[in-house]
Write a protein that holds these residues in place. Structure first.
Motif, PDB file in Angstrom:
ATOM      1  N   LEU A  91       0.884  -1.159   0.000  1.00  0.00           N
ATOM      2  CA  LEU A  91       0.000   0.000   0.000  1.00  0.00           C
ATOM      3  C   LEU A  91       0.929   1.217   0.000  1.00  0.00           C
ATOM      4  N   ASN A  93       0.861   4.561   0.165  1.00  0.00           N
ATOM      5  CA  ASN A  93       0.867   5.740   1.031  1.00  0.00           C
ATOM      6  C   ASN A  93       0.710   5.413   2.501  1.00  0.00           C
ATOM      7  N   ARG A  94       1.074   4.180   2.839  1.00  0.00           N
ATOM      8  CA  ARG A  94       1.005   3.740   4.220  1.00  0.00           C
ATOM      9  C   ARG A  94       2.398   3.384   4.703  1.00  0.00           C
ATOM     10  N   SER A  95       2.569   3.421   6.009  1.00  0.00           N
ATOM     11  CA  SER A  95       3.870   3.065   6.595  1.00  0.00           C
ATOM     12  C   SER A  95       4.096   1.552   6.488  1.00  0.00           C
ATOM     13  N   GLU A  98       1.838  -0.105   8.906  1.00  0.00           N
ATOM     14  CA  GLU A  98       0.445  -0.246   8.441  1.00  0.00           C
ATOM     15  C   GLU A  98       0.304  -1.339   7.377  1.00  0.00           C
ATOM     16  N   ASN A  99       1.350  -1.508   6.569  1.00  0.00           N
ATOM     17  CA  ASN A  99       1.315  -2.570   5.566  1.00  0.00           C
ATOM     18  C   ASN A  99       1.249  -3.947   6.207  1.00  0.00           C
ATOM     19  N   TYR A 102      -2.189  -4.396   8.042  1.00  0.00           N
ATOM     20  CA  TYR A 102      -3.302  -4.590   7.108  1.00  0.00           C
ATOM     21  C   TYR A 102      -3.653  -6.075   6.940  1.00  0.00           C
ATOM     22  N   GLU A 132       7.988   3.271  10.709  1.00  0.00           N
ATOM     23  CA  GLU A 132       7.196   4.436  10.291  1.00  0.00           C
ATOM     24  C   GLU A 132       7.511   4.902   8.875  1.00  0.00           C
ATOM     25  N   ARG A 134       7.592   5.013   4.819  1.00  0.00           N
ATOM     26  CA  ARG A 134       6.828   4.535   3.672  1.00  0.00           C
ATOM     27  C   ARG A 134       7.696   3.484   2.971  1.00  0.00           C
TER      28      ARG A 134
END
Ligand code: ADP
Ligand code: ADP
Length: 228
Positions: A91, A93-95, A98-99, A102, A132, A134
């Motif tokens: 993804l 635009n996610r860190s 967050e990837n 997910y 953190e 990208r």
């Protein structure tokens, strides 16, 4: 045990990906799959999570017959099989964090467990300090480590990797390879397709060799080719 029995795969255009391939993999094994480009390595890997169906033959994972699974049951199989693809898609635009997170949101892992699991996965691959960032800010080797964290965060018993050391310099490739070894020592079964003969000859493990879709070697001692 994972058991392939007389597996053939004929694609719609008539190409054979695999021809009458049989082997077994015990829980906790590390297996290289080697062979030239077009030999059938990717096709073989795609059988494990039913990304492709065999044309004939039977695959057993434990006592589940993979080719008999109903379509609405395939997701259960996919949770058992972590996948590292040749090209990692994230993804954008996610860190990194967050990837990895997910993936958990798409499983039934209780939310209370997420933080610990993500910490463990990042720690295993040595990327906690980069959580953190990208993913596009990371090197190819670092991205591969995030892809590995993403694949192991749900603790699948089996990890499938397709050319996970491609496009890396020797040092980063060895780094990634050692990571797969470490994960394997923690108990995960690893199936690792590669045409990197240096790697296979340096870190010797069981090796399956494909040629034109045929399994031509299953060597406990490993090594890239029967002639070296
Ligand atoms: P490798 O991963 O070892 O390079 P592949 O499994 O990608 O080998 O390919 C094995 C054979 O199957 C090749 O002849 C290839 O052209 C063919 N093949 C792979 N995928 C497809 C597809 N989707 N459609 C038709 N032929 C395919
Ligand atoms: P056992 O081999 O101990 O009899 P099974 O073959 O019934 O156990 O498998 C039990 C579960 O273990 C399966 O549902 C599957 O998720 C997992 N499993 C089976 N074979 C493997 C393997 N080679 N690597 C990792 N997990 C496996």
């Amino acid at each position: 045990m994972i058991k392939f029995t007389h597996i053939s795969k004929k694609y719609d255009n008539g190409n054979y990906g695999l021809k009458d391939v049989s082997f077994k993999i015990e829980q906790g094994e590390f297996v290289y799959v080697v062979g030239k480009s077009g030999a059938g390595k990717s096709t073989l890997l795609k059988m494990f999570n039913r990304e492709e169906m065999p044309t004939s033959g039977e695959i057993l994972m434990g006592n589940v017959k993979i080719s008999r699974l109903k379509n609405n049951q395939v997701y259960k199989l996919r949770r058992q099989v972590g996948v590292i693809r040749q090209k990692d898609l994230f993804l954008p635009n996610r860190s990194a964090y967050e990837n990895v997170e997910y993936v958990l949101s798409a499983c039934d892992v209780p939310k209370e467990e997420w933080d610990k699991r993500i910490l463990d996965a990042f720690t295993t691959v040595g990327m906690w300090n980069f959580r953190e960032h990208r993913t596009y800010e990371l090197s190819i080797g670092q991205q591969k480590k995030i892809a590995i964290a993403r694949a192991i965060v749900t603790s699948p018993p089996v990890l499938i990797a397709d050319e996970a050391t491609a496009n890396l310099d020797n040092r980063s490739a060895m780094d990634i390879m050692k990571l797969f070894n470490k994960i394997n020592r923690q108990g995960m079964t690893v199936v690792f397709a590669t045409h990197d003969s240096t790697m296979v000859n340096t870190l010797r493990r069981r090796t399956l060799e494909l040629s034109y879709g045929n399994l031509i070697r299953d060597d406990r001692k490993g090594g890239y080719s029967a002639t070296n």
